[in-house]
Design a protein around this motif. Sequence first.
Motif, PDB file in Angstrom:
ATOM      1  N   GLY A  39     -30.502 -85.183  65.155  1.00  0.00           N
ATOM      2  CA  GLY A  39     -29.203 -85.359  65.793  1.00  0.00           C
ATOM      3  C   GLY A  39     -29.200 -84.885  67.229  1.00  0.00           C
ATOM      4  O   GLY A  39     -28.641 -85.540  68.121  1.00  0.00           O
ATOM      5  N   ASP A  88     -28.647 -87.307  70.565  1.00  0.00           N
ATOM      6  CA  ASP A  88     -27.609 -87.052  71.564  1.00  0.00           C
ATOM      7  C   ASP A  88     -28.114 -87.305  72.976  1.00  0.00           C
ATOM      8  O   ASP A  88     -27.336 -87.571  73.889  1.00  0.00           O
ATOM      9  N   ALA A 123     -23.139 -90.914  63.468  1.00  0.00           N
ATOM     10  CA  ALA A 123     -22.533 -90.462  64.719  1.00  0.00           C
ATOM     11  C   ALA A 123     -21.791 -91.578  65.457  1.00  0.00           C
ATOM     12  O   ALA A 123     -20.912 -91.303  66.274  1.00  0.00           O
ATOM     13  N   ILE A 142     -15.292 -84.804  65.226  1.00  0.00           N
ATOM     14  CA  ILE A 142     -16.248 -84.979  66.319  1.00  0.00           C
ATOM     15  C   ILE A 142     -15.528 -85.357  67.603  1.00  0.00           C
ATOM     16  O   ILE A 142     -15.819 -84.833  68.690  1.00  0.00           O
ATOM     17  N   ALA A 175     -22.065 -85.263  69.206  1.00  0.00           N
ATOM     18  CA  ALA A 175     -21.858 -85.976  67.942  1.00  0.00           C
ATOM     19  C   ALA A 175     -23.106 -85.939  67.075  1.00  0.00           C
ATOM     20  O   ALA A 175     -23.028 -85.816  65.842  1.00  0.00           O
ATOM     21  N   GLY A 176     -24.283 -86.033  67.700  1.00  0.00           N
ATOM     22  CA  GLY A 176     -25.521 -86.064  66.931  1.00  0.00           C
ATOM     23  C   GLY A 176     -25.742 -84.811  66.110  1.00  0.00           C
ATOM     24  O   GLY A 176     -26.161 -84.884  64.951  1.00  0.00           O
ATOM     25  N   THR A 206     -23.248 -84.794  63.172  1.00  0.00           N
ATOM     26  CA  THR A 206     -23.634 -85.706  62.105  1.00  0.00           C
ATOM     27  C   THR A 206     -24.971 -85.305  61.490  1.00  0.00           C
ATOM     28  O   THR A 206     -25.224 -85.580  60.315  1.00  0.00           O
TER      29      THR A 206
END
Length: 476
Positions: A69, A73, A137, A355, A367-368, A371
């Motif tokens: 994640g 990003d 994400a 998020i 977000a990565g 998630t």
Amino acid sequence: MSPTGPAGLPARVRIGYGLGSFATGTFGTVPGLLLLYYLTDVLGVGAGLAGLLVFLPKAWDVLLNPWIGSLSDRSTRARLGPRRSWMLLGAVTLPVCFAALFAAPGGLEGGPAAAYVAVLFLLAASGYACFQVPYVALPAELTADPDERARVMSWRVAFLAVAILLSGAVAPLLAGASGDDRGSPGGYRLMGLVIGALLAAGMLAAVLCTAGTRSVISTTGEPSLRAQLRAARGNAPFGRLLGAFVVQAAATGLMLAGTQYFATYILDRPGATTLLFACLIVPSLLAMPLWLALGRRTGKRDAAIGASLCFLAGAVVAACGRALPAPAIYAGVAVAGIGYAGMQMLPMAMLGDAIAADAYRSGRRRAGVFTGLWTAGETLGLALGPGLFGLVLALGGFASSDADHRVAQPDSALTAIVVGFGALPALLLLLSLPLLARYRLTEAELTRLRDTAAPAAAPPDPPAAPPCAPRDEESV
């Protein structure tokens, strides 16, 4: 406002994104449904060791997912769009590893078979993580409208339910293609090839049909994974939602792992696995628009609590499986299916809200990692289910066998099957409700944060439609 703007994504993006659930739903279902049974009743691996083998490779994803994640990003300049290169990597590795997982060489049994499955399942879980983490994400970056995110997630969960129904019904049939409902090595090899092709189709469709779209939130990334994890720990709504979802995923994993055992040893009908799955998934397809409407009317959290109570009621009926007639059990599983739809769709929409709220407050691209933690938790929960079920079987004295022999089970093993299939899932649902009730991020608060952050998070001009769909396609 453009139909491709925050208030209305094109149909190609919604549907294409949803198609990725053919991969996530299938991989989340088939190993949970058949792998433990494949180990204990085809390869002759002991129940306790088999449960451990099903759990440990996916537990690896708890460490792997946040790292993927964090890297996704920073993949903002990929030719296919943010995060798509990681999704593509998963799309070309998972199907091959999955097919090999159920293709153990002839004559391989016991310890060597266990080692073979452990290595292939570890590789398959890693390939799945490469796709799943950036895939989850995307909704927070595709649209700034919370209602539109819920609509995107409704497409995802619709395809998810179809994938679970299709794979859950077809995989046991293919595994028993030799005519033996319990399955054969050749049948499992055929199943691995067919399901692997389904995985590849879903993942590639999601990559191609969302390629070229850009984030609607203008953010910058955190400099390190440690900084992202620190930020995630400070997001209270996310933490509470994640805790509830992990516990509920474990309950779902228990029921999935127990389905084949319940059909074979409690109903005395190995082929009833498909019927049990139909009772779970068909009602969830029908109930999905109702949970979406209820979420808009009462708020996503309250609707999610209602869905959890439905699943709890169905699990209680399943816990009484040895005393009830088969029609009553099927009806109870159907009630659980109604709740299952809301348990899948609503928390995922709430995750997108959490998020987005973080991005509005911080202006950072994280977000990565959110998630990554979410999918790590989901993977851990789904892996805990079969692991716990294997432990319950071992404690109940379940006797393993190879594909050519069916062993008579002691009464304690039959009780263990019912406990694992119904009683433990019901207990876990009860434990999840207080966590879910403490989620406080309302739709009104999210809208306020979006409006406050609007100048810094204005959506870019809509990108050109990718080759998989016509340019003049309208949103639905």
